[in-house]
Design a protein around this motif. Sequence first.
Motif, PDB file in Angstrom:
ATOM      1  N   GLN A   5       1.797   8.080 -30.702  1.00 15.43           N
ATOM      2  CA  GLN A   5       0.654   8.992 -30.807  1.00 15.43           C
ATOM      3  C   GLN A   5       0.576   9.964 -29.636  1.00 15.43           C
ATOM      4  N   HIS A   6       1.209   9.591 -28.507  1.00 18.49           N
ATOM      5  CA  HIS A   6       1.124  10.432 -27.317  1.00 18.49           C
ATOM      6  C   HIS A   6       2.008  11.664 -27.463  1.00 18.49           C
ATOM      7  N   GLN A   7       1.500  12.813 -27.114  1.00 21.15           N
ATOM      8  CA  GLN A   7       2.233  14.066 -27.280  1.00 21.15           C
ATOM      9  C   GLN A   7       3.200  14.352 -26.135  1.00 21.15           C
ATOM     10  N   GLY A   8       2.934  13.774 -24.960  1.00 22.26           N
ATOM     11  CA  GLY A   8       3.770  14.050 -23.791  1.00 22.26           C
ATOM     12  C   GLY A   8       4.807  12.967 -23.559  1.00 22.26           C
ATOM     13  N   GLU A   9       5.337  12.962 -22.349  1.00 21.64           N
ATOM     14  CA  GLU A   9       6.375  11.997 -21.991  1.00 21.64           C
ATOM     15  C   GLU A   9       5.763  10.664 -21.565  1.00 21.64           C
ATOM     16  N   CYS A  10       6.592   9.651 -21.543  1.00 19.67           N
ATOM     17  CA  CYS A  10       6.157   8.311 -21.152  1.00 19.67           C
ATOM     18  C   CYS A  10       6.978   7.842 -19.960  1.00 19.67           C
ATOM     19  N   ARG A  11       6.329   7.154 -19.046  1.00 18.38           N
ATOM     20  CA  ARG A  11       6.978   6.570 -17.877  1.00 18.38           C
ATOM     21  C   ARG A  11       6.696   5.078 -17.851  1.00 18.38           C
ATOM     22  N   LEU A  12       7.562   4.350 -17.202  1.00 19.55           N
ATOM     23  CA  LEU A  12       7.424   2.905 -17.106  1.00 19.55           C
ATOM     24  C   LEU A  12       7.482   2.488 -15.647  1.00 19.55           C
ATOM     25  N   VAL A  13       6.523   1.673 -15.212  1.00 20.49           N
ATOM     26  CA  VAL A  13       6.504   1.138 -13.846  1.00 20.49           C
ATOM     27  C   VAL A  13       6.627  -0.383 -13.950  1.00 20.49           C
ATOM     28  N   ILE A  14       7.676  -0.924 -13.354  1.00 20.51           N
ATOM     29  CA  ILE A  14       7.926  -2.361 -13.428  1.00 20.51           C
ATOM     30  C   ILE A  14       8.322  -2.895 -12.060  1.00 20.51           C
ATOM     31  N   THR A  15       8.293  -4.188 -11.936  1.00 16.76           N
ATOM     32  CA  THR A  15       8.803  -4.841 -10.730  1.00 16.76           C
ATOM     33  C   THR A  15       9.774  -5.918 -11.168  1.00 16.76           C
ATOM     34  N   LEU A  16      10.396  -6.609 -10.222  1.00 12.40           N
ATOM     35  CA  LEU A  16      11.332  -7.670 -10.555  1.00 12.40           C
ATOM     36  C   LEU A  16      10.695  -9.020 -10.303  1.00 12.40           C
ATOM     37  N   ILE A  17      11.263 -10.031 -10.946  1.00 15.94           N
ATOM     38  CA  ILE A  17      10.736 -11.381 -10.800  1.00 15.94           C
ATOM     39  C   ILE A  17      11.368 -12.013  -9.575  1.00 15.94           C
ATOM     40  N   GLN A  61       0.833  -1.208   0.000  1.00 15.93           N
ATOM     41  CA  GLN A  61       0.000   0.000   0.000  1.00 15.93           C
ATOM     42  C   GLN A  61       0.865   1.255   0.000  1.00 15.93           C
ATOM     43  N   ASP A  62       1.946   1.226   0.783  1.00 13.78           N
ATOM     44  CA  ASP A  62       2.860   2.362   0.824  1.00 13.78           C
ATOM     45  C   ASP A  62       3.526   2.573  -0.535  1.00 13.78           C
ATOM     46  N   ILE A  63       3.963   1.491  -1.160  1.00 10.91           N
ATOM     47  CA  ILE A  63       4.592   1.591  -2.480  1.00 10.91           C
ATOM     48  C   ILE A  63       3.597   2.163  -3.486  1.00 10.91           C
ATOM     49  N   ALA A  64       2.366   1.628  -3.468  1.00 11.21           N
ATOM     50  CA  ALA A  64       1.343   2.103  -4.402  1.00 11.21           C
ATOM     51  C   ALA A  64       1.036   3.584  -4.172  1.00 11.21           C
ATOM     52  N   ALA A  65       0.965   3.997  -2.912  1.00 14.22           N
ATOM     53  CA  ALA A  65       0.667   5.402  -2.604  1.00 14.22           C
ATOM     54  C   ALA A  65       1.742   6.321  -3.170  1.00 14.22           C
ATOM     55  N   ASN A  66       2.980   5.882  -3.105  1.00 12.31           N
ATOM     56  CA  ASN A  66       4.080   6.689  -3.629  1.00 12.31           C
ATOM     57  C   ASN A  66       3.973   6.843  -5.150  1.00 12.31           C
ATOM     58  N   VAL A  67       3.684   5.735  -5.837  1.00 15.78           N
ATOM     59  CA  VAL A  67       3.590   5.777  -7.297  1.00 15.78           C
ATOM     60  C   VAL A  67       2.372   6.593  -7.731  1.00 15.78           C
ATOM     61  N   ILE A  68       1.257   6.443  -7.033  1.00 15.04           N
ATOM     62  CA  ILE A  68       0.046   7.195  -7.387  1.00 15.04           C
ATOM     63  C   ILE A  68       0.279   8.692  -7.204  1.00 15.04           C
ATOM     64  N   GLU A  69       1.040   9.060  -6.191  1.00 12.57           N
ATOM     65  CA  GLU A  69       1.376  10.468  -5.995  1.00 12.57           C
ATOM     66  C   GLU A  69       2.235  10.982  -7.154  1.00 12.57           C
ATOM     67  N   GLU A  70       3.166  10.161  -7.608  1.00 13.92           N
ATOM     68  CA  GLU A  70       3.986  10.536  -8.764  1.00 13.92           C
ATOM     69  C   GLU A  70       3.114  10.698 -10.012  1.00 13.92           C
ATOM     70  N   MET A  71       2.148   9.807 -10.162  1.00 15.49           N
ATOM     71  CA  MET A  71       1.246   9.907 -11.308  1.00 15.49           C
ATOM     72  C   MET A  71       0.469  11.225 -11.286  1.00 15.49           C
ATOM     73  N   ALA A  72       0.021  11.629 -10.098  1.00 13.64           N
ATOM     74  CA  ALA A  72      -0.728  12.882  -9.960  1.00 13.64           C
ATOM     75  C   ALA A  72       0.148  14.082 -10.308  1.00 13.64           C
ATOM     76  N   ASP A  73       1.430  14.001  -9.940  1.00 16.70           N
ATOM     77  CA  ASP A  73       2.354  15.091 -10.224  1.00 16.70           C
ATOM     78  C   ASP A  73       2.703  15.177 -11.709  1.00 16.70           C
ATOM     79  N   GLU A  74       2.578  14.048 -12.407  1.00 19.34           N
ATOM     80  CA  GLU A  74       2.929  14.003 -13.827  1.00 19.34           C
ATOM     81  C   GLU A  74       1.724  13.540 -14.635  1.00 19.34           C
ATOM     82  N   ASP A  75       0.642  14.278 -14.505  1.00 14.45           N
ATOM     83  CA  ASP A  75      -0.639  13.847 -15.049  1.00 14.45           C
ATOM     84  C   ASP A  75      -0.646  13.757 -16.573  1.00 14.45           C
ATOM     85  N   GLU A  76       0.259  14.491 -17.220  1.00 12.17           N
ATOM     86  CA  GLU A  76       0.289  14.462 -18.671  1.00 12.17           C
ATOM     87  C   GLU A  76       1.062  13.257 -19.213  1.00 12.17           C
ATOM     88  N   SER A  77       1.794  12.598 -18.356  1.00  4.66           N
ATOM     89  CA  SER A  77       2.614  11.469 -18.811  1.00  4.66           C
ATOM     90  C   SER A  77       1.768  10.229 -19.053  1.00  4.66           C
TER      91      SER A  77
END
Length: 390
Positions: A294-306, A228-244
């Motif tokens: 097709q996307h005009q803005g920047e792209c981000r990638l969220v991954i985990t490890l196996i 939940q803590d990890i997800a909260a951090n990533v969701i906050e980043e998403m909000a800060d970079e809403d155009e990505s």
Amino acid sequence: MSQFKLGFIINPIAGIGGSVALKGSDGVAEQALELGAKPKANERAALALEILAPYKAQIQVFTCNNDMGERCASQLGFNTQVVYQSQAAQTSADDTENAVRALLENQVDIILFAGGDGTARNIAKVVSEHSEVHGGAQVPVLGIPAGCKIHSGVYAITPKAAGRVVEMMVNKELVTLAEGDVMDIDESLFRQGVVKAKRYGEMQIPSELRYVQAVKSGGKECDELVLQDIAANVIEEMADEDESLFIIGSGSTTAFLMAELGLDNTLLGVDLVHEQSLVANDLTEAELWQHIQQHQGECRLVITLIGGQGHIFGRGNQQLSPRIIRHIISQPGGKDNITIIATKTKLAALNNRPLISDTGDGELEQALSGYMAVTTGYKDQVLYPVASPE
């Protein structure tokens, strides 16, 4: 001086379903080709053989015709003897099994093969039968990872690592033999997001812990508060970079993130999110590239490890091709455009082994090597090494 007898098999269609989101190759090779998939097994096998190129004079390669091994070994200049001829336009499990029988008849020192878990199952079946009939120890076997799913403990961590292990044998260095589990999953369930793995036996492998992978961890993260803590951090980043545009990779940790966002998730695929809304599920490499273009803005990638292996690319996420990864890190911010998420427990399980990027693109892997930040909680990150594959 006697020559080292290298048995060499390639499953030409191994991994062909990965880039087009079919999550396997069993029974879907024709469909994958129709969707534009390109066979990669020969390329990955060549990476292993290139390590052995300085020892050509000491090695006799016993192999199969055409794309099952002959073409790859011959193009690299190895002394090559074809001991099995496939008559099929598209090779099958029968071809693999018959090829193994031919290699065993020629008393090879090791069978080096390129494929996935299905290929390992076929080889294990014949090796076990041969041992029961003729007695004695099994011939060592080592896999070059080329499939979509690599759960078995008979594979090197990368194609080059497979070459390094055989190099040690050619040089008569002491190499420990160990039992490696042969695992496989039900691909029909796998395509529905259900992982149901089964053990099919074991094979003798030359075990060098730097180069040979552990059996993949099958358990899901259980520490919900940390996730939940990890997800909260990533969701906050998403909000800060809403155009990505956010590309969400496969795995149970990223699935938890998607659940926290309230979005449908493809556990074993790649999804796309923009403005915290779902754009598309289970994208192929080509579809993903089209969205990026097709996307005009920047792209981000969220991954985990196996879990248990440490791969961040090249296991279960072949949709994230070199051109896609290169595009992401070419934007302002570079490698920071890749968010790696994992619990500290998962990192600790690696026992200080580095994360592995197995894209098949040497220049890209060099660019990704070094330390990268891993998000392990809310406002909590650790720097962890990413290695260029051996």
